[in-house]
Design a protein around this motif. Structure first.
Motif, mmCIF file in Angstrom:
data_model
loop_
_atom_site.group_PDB
_atom_site.id
_atom_site.type_symbol
_atom_site.label_atom_id
_atom_site.label_comp_id
_atom_site.label_asym_id
_atom_site.label_seq_id
_atom_site.Cartn_x
_atom_site.Cartn_y
_atom_site.Cartn_z
ATOM 1 N N GLU A 108 0.767 -1.185 0.070
ATOM 2 C CA GLU A 108 0.111 -0.013 0.075
ATOM 3 C C GLU A 108 0.732 1.131 -0.082
ATOM 4 N N VAL A 109 0.656 2.113 -0.881
ATOM 5 C CA VAL A 109 1.142 3.574 -0.862
ATOM 6 C C VAL A 109 -0.006 4.791 -0.799
ATOM 7 N N PHE A 110 0.313 5.709 -0.063
ATOM 8 C CA PHE A 110 -0.358 6.630 0.149
ATOM 9 C C PHE A 110 0.140 8.126 -0.472
ATOM 10 N N ILE A 111 -0.307 8.571 -1.326
ATOM 11 C CA ILE A 111 0.169 9.617 -2.117
ATOM 12 C C ILE A 111 -0.449 11.052 -2.042
ATOM 13 N N GLY A 112 -0.011 12.256 -2.325
ATOM 14 C CA GLY A 112 -0.593 13.341 -2.317
ATOM 15 C C GLY A 112 -0.367 14.195 -3.687
ATOM 16 N N LEU A 113 -1.336 14.622 -4.185
ATOM 17 C CA LEU A 113 -0.752 15.803 -5.502
ATOM 18 C C LEU A 113 -1.296 17.046 -4.921
ATOM 19 N N PHE A 114 -0.153 17.713 -4.557
ATOM 20 C CA PHE A 114 -0.512 19.248 -4.015
ATOM 21 C C PHE A 114 -0.629 20.182 -5.307
ATOM 22 N N LEU A 115 -1.672 20.974 -4.992
ATOM 23 C CA LEU A 115 -1.849 21.987 -6.055
ATOM 24 C C LEU A 115 -1.604 23.504 -5.538
ATOM 25 N N ASP A 116 -1.678 24.498 -6.790
ATOM 26 C CA ASP A 116 -1.819 25.747 -6.306
ATOM 27 C C ASP A 116 -3.051 26.269 -6.552
ATOM 28 N N ASN A 117 -3.100 27.647 -6.478
ATOM 29 C CA ASN A 117 -4.513 28.294 -6.603
ATOM 30 C C ASN A 117 -4.907 28.064 -7.828
ATOM 31 N N GLN A 118 -4.444 27.662 -8.925
ATOM 32 C CA GLN A 118 -4.977 27.468 -10.314
ATOM 33 C C GLN A 118 -5.114 26.406 -10.659
ATOM 34 N N ASN A 119 -5.075 25.442 -9.607
ATOM 35 C CA ASN A 119 -5.314 24.258 -9.558
ATOM 36 C C ASN A 119 -4.317 23.194 -10.533
ATOM 37 N N ARG A 120 -3.224 23.682 -10.590
ATOM 38 C CA ARG A 120 -1.997 23.218 -11.115
ATOM 39 C C ARG A 120 -1.163 22.491 -10.264
ATOM 40 N N VAL A 121 -0.760 21.367 -10.588
ATOM 41 C CA VAL A 121 0.283 20.341 -9.635
ATOM 42 C C VAL A 121 1.444 21.039 -9.346
ATOM 43 N N ILE A 122 1.728 21.352 -8.076
ATOM 44 C CA ILE A 122 2.969 21.759 -7.618
ATOM 45 C C ILE A 122 3.891 20.454 -7.457
ATOM 46 N N GLU A 123 3.602 19.409 -6.802
ATOM 47 C CA GLU A 123 4.432 18.429 -6.824
ATOM 48 C C GLU A 123 3.450 17.067 -6.390
ATOM 49 N N TYR A 124 4.095 15.829 -6.829
ATOM 50 C CA TYR A 124 3.618 14.687 -6.386
ATOM 51 C C TYR A 124 4.327 13.982 -5.387
ATOM 52 N N VAL A 125 3.707 13.419 -4.246
ATOM 53 C CA VAL A 125 4.617 13.219 -3.070
ATOM 54 C C VAL A 125 4.093 11.739 -2.724
ATOM 55 N N GLU A 126 4.939 10.703 -2.646
ATOM 56 C CA GLU A 126 4.660 9.561 -2.077
ATOM 57 C C GLU A 126 4.922 9.653 -0.565
ATOM 58 N N LEU A 127 3.638 10.024 0.130
ATOM 59 C CA LEU A 127 3.656 10.360 1.580
ATOM 60 C C LEU A 127 3.933 9.102 2.710
ATOM 61 N N PHE A 128 3.469 7.980 2.329
ATOM 62 C CA PHE A 128 3.610 6.790 3.314
ATOM 63 C C PHE A 128 3.560 5.615 2.414
ATOM 64 N N GLN A 129 4.189 4.502 2.831
ATOM 65 C CA GLN A 129 4.241 3.168 2.240
ATOM 66 C C GLN A 129 4.004 2.137 3.699
ATOM 67 N N GLY A 130 3.044 1.056 3.187
ATOM 68 C CA GLY A 130 2.912 0.333 4.173
ATOM 69 C C GLY A 130 3.135 -1.147 3.854
#
Length: 224
Positions: A123-145
């Motif tokens: 299992e991998v938990f990720i986040g797509l962090f966005l700016d105020n224009q809904n553009r991706v700032i960064e893809y981050v693999e936050l946790f692995q289980g």
């Protein structure tokens, strides 16, 4: 009979050029990738055998080097070619979701997430962090289980959002079990993350559950 002896409109490569890749079956697409068959077996026939042996295209794409190379007509060179194709697709989709408004690229986003974590054995938990224009700032693999779960800490997600200056985030994690239906634990951690991120004015736009070729959106199903 060799594929060269088939009518032109039935040959996979010619059919692709004439009608488009989406008109081909899994076996026909795989046959183009294989290029040639083996003695007494055309590329399409070999492709059909491989799909039956692995249990489908998804399982073939998930196969590790050892399992892949043990199959008839395959080997390390083909494995390297396949991994290169998969990685190029990932990079293409990454560009597609980072060039503009992610909310206008929902199909690309789902395809990107499927390729990134759909085939993981843990299992991998990720986040797509966005700016105020809904553009991706960064893809981050936050946790692995483990095969069953990933420990998810809201504090870590909040820290990433602050560091990246994000105004919203899309969450996703995979279910290696192959069952995409969210569990009670999934809904609980989603609620905790929504509340924690709200304290710093960051919205959780969606939480996707990925399993094999399935994608379930908690926002679309009214559970976010």
């Amino acid at each position: 009979m060799s594929i060269l002896d088939w009518p032109a409109e039935q040959r996979p490569r010619e059919k692709l050029l004439a009608k488009g890749a989406d008109k081909l079956s899994d076996a026909e697409l795989l046959a183009i990738f294989l290029r040639t068959g083996v003695k007494g077996c055309s590329a399409v026939e070999l492709a059909q055998q491989l799909l039956c042996s692995f249990g489908g295209l998804n399982a073939l794409l998930k196969a590790d080097l050892n399992a892949f190379c043990q199959a008839k007509g395959l080997g390390s060179a083909k494995y390297a070619q396949l991994q290169a194709c998969i990685e190029m697709t990932k990079r293409f989709l990454t560009e597609a979701i980072t060039r503009g408004d992610l909310l206008d690229s929902s199909h690309a986003c789902r395809d990107f997430l499927l390729l990134q974590i759909g085939n993981r054995r843990h299992e991998v938990f990720i986040g797509l962090f966005l700016d105020n224009q809904n553009r991706v700032i960064e893809y981050v693999e936050l946790f692995q289980g483990t095969i069953d779960s990933a420990a998810v800490y809201p504090r870590v997600v909040v820290e990433y959002a602050l560091k990246l200056g994000a105004t919203s985030v899309i969450l996703a994690h995979n279910h290696p079990s192959g069952i995409a239906e969210p569990s009670k634990a999934d809904l609980l951690i989603t609620d905790r993350l929504v509340k924690a991120l709200a304290l710093i004015d960051v919205r959780v736009l969606d939480h996707f559950i990925i399993a094999d070729n399935q994608v379930i959106s908690l926002a679309e199903t009214g559970r976010l």
